[in-house]
Design a protein around this motif. Structure first.
Motif, PDB file in Angstrom:
ATOM      1  N   ARG A 148       0.769  -1.192   0.007  1.00  0.00           N
ATOM      2  CA  ARG A 148       0.100   0.089  -0.168  1.00  0.00           C
ATOM      3  C   ARG A 148       0.949   1.279  -0.019  1.00  0.00           C
ATOM      4  NH1 ARG A 148      -0.942   3.208   3.798  1.00  0.00           N
ATOM      5  NH2 ARG A 148      -0.505   2.019   5.665  1.00  0.00           N
ATOM      6  N   ALA A 149       1.885   1.315   0.816  1.00  0.00           N
ATOM      7  CA  ALA A 149       2.852   2.663   1.006  1.00  0.00           C
ATOM      8  C   ALA A 149       3.600   2.552  -0.349  1.00  0.00           C
ATOM      9  CB  ALA A 149       3.736   2.417   2.243  1.00  0.00           C
ATOM     10  N   ASP A 150       3.981   1.552  -0.861  1.00  0.00           N
ATOM     11  CA  ASP A 150       4.815   1.439  -2.192  1.00  0.00           C
ATOM     12  C   ASP A 150       3.942   2.335  -3.199  1.00  0.00           C
ATOM     13  OD1 ASP A 150       6.895   0.396  -1.060  1.00  0.00           O
ATOM     14  OD2 ASP A 150       6.590  -1.687  -1.813  1.00  0.00           O
ATOM     15  N   GLN A 151       2.670   2.160  -3.213  1.00  0.00           N
ATOM     16  CA  GLN A 151       1.539   2.686  -4.195  1.00  0.00           C
ATOM     17  C   GLN A 151       1.160   3.963  -3.901  1.00  0.00           C
ATOM     18  OE1 GLN A 151      -1.160  -0.169  -5.896  1.00  0.00           O
ATOM     19  NE2 GLN A 151       0.263  -1.849  -5.859  1.00  0.00           N
ATOM     20  N   LYS A 152       1.718   4.480  -2.738  1.00  0.00           N
ATOM     21  CA  LYS A 152       1.245   5.838  -2.202  1.00  0.00           C
ATOM     22  C   LYS A 152      -0.054   5.872  -2.017  1.00  0.00           C
ATOM     23  CE  LYS A 152       5.594   7.908  -3.889  1.00  0.00           C
ATOM     24  NZ  LYS A 152       6.314   6.880  -3.551  1.00  0.00           N
ATOM     25  N   LEU A 153      -0.882   4.854  -1.121  1.00  0.00           N
ATOM     26  CA  LEU A 153      -2.158   4.797  -1.174  1.00  0.00           C
ATOM     27  C   LEU A 153      -2.272   5.070   0.622  1.00  0.00           C
ATOM     28  CD1 LEU A 153      -3.855   1.872  -3.276  1.00  0.00           C
ATOM     29  CD2 LEU A 153      -4.464   4.348  -3.335  1.00  0.00           C
ATOM     30  N   SER A 154      -3.334   5.926   1.004  1.00  0.00           N
ATOM     31  CA  SER A 154      -3.521   5.843   2.484  1.00  0.00           C
ATOM     32  C   SER A 154      -4.450   4.721   2.799  1.00  0.00           C
ATOM     33  CB  SER A 154      -4.206   7.175   2.619  1.00  0.00           C
ATOM     34  OG  SER A 154      -5.626   6.886   2.200  1.00  0.00           O
ATOM     35  N   GLN A 155      -4.507   4.361   3.983  1.00  0.00           N
ATOM     36  CA  GLN A 155      -5.365   3.394   4.451  1.00  0.00           C
ATOM     37  C   GLN A 155      -6.816   3.493   4.142  1.00  0.00           C
ATOM     38  OE1 GLN A 155      -4.845   2.933   8.883  1.00  0.00           O
ATOM     39  NE2 GLN A 155      -3.271   1.298   8.238  1.00  0.00           N
TER      40      GLN A 155
END
Length: 68
Positions: A15-22
Motif C-alpha cells: 500500500r505504501a509503495d503505491q502511495k495509498l492511504s489506508q
C-alpha cells in the motif's frame, strides 16, 4: 496433529509503495480504514472475498500480499 497456520501479509508495504492511504484503499474495496489497519497489524484475517478485492485493488497476486 493440530497445526495452526497464521496468515501474514505485506499489505502495509505494498500500500505504501503505491502511495495509498489506508482510507483510500479502504474506499476502493468497500471497508473501513480501521479494517485495513487491523489487517495490516494481523488483528484481523480478511475473508477470501476481501483478500481478492485487495489483490485486485493493488494489482497484486494473492501470494504477493499474503503468506503463512
Amino acid at each position: 496433529m493440530n497445526v495452526k497456520l497464521v496468515l501474514h501479509n505485506n499489505l502495509k508495504k505494498v500500500r505504501a509503495d503505491q502511495k495509498l492511504s489506508q482510507a483510500k484503499l479502504a474506499e476502493k474495496v468497500g471497508v473501513s480504514r480501521q479494517t485495513i489497519s487491523n489487517i495490516e497489524t494481523g488483528e484481523f484475517v480478511p475473508t477470501a472475498r476481501l483478500a481478492l478485492l485487495l489483490c485486485l485493488a493493488l494489482d497484486k497476486k494473492f501470494e504477493d500480499l499474503f503468506y503463512f
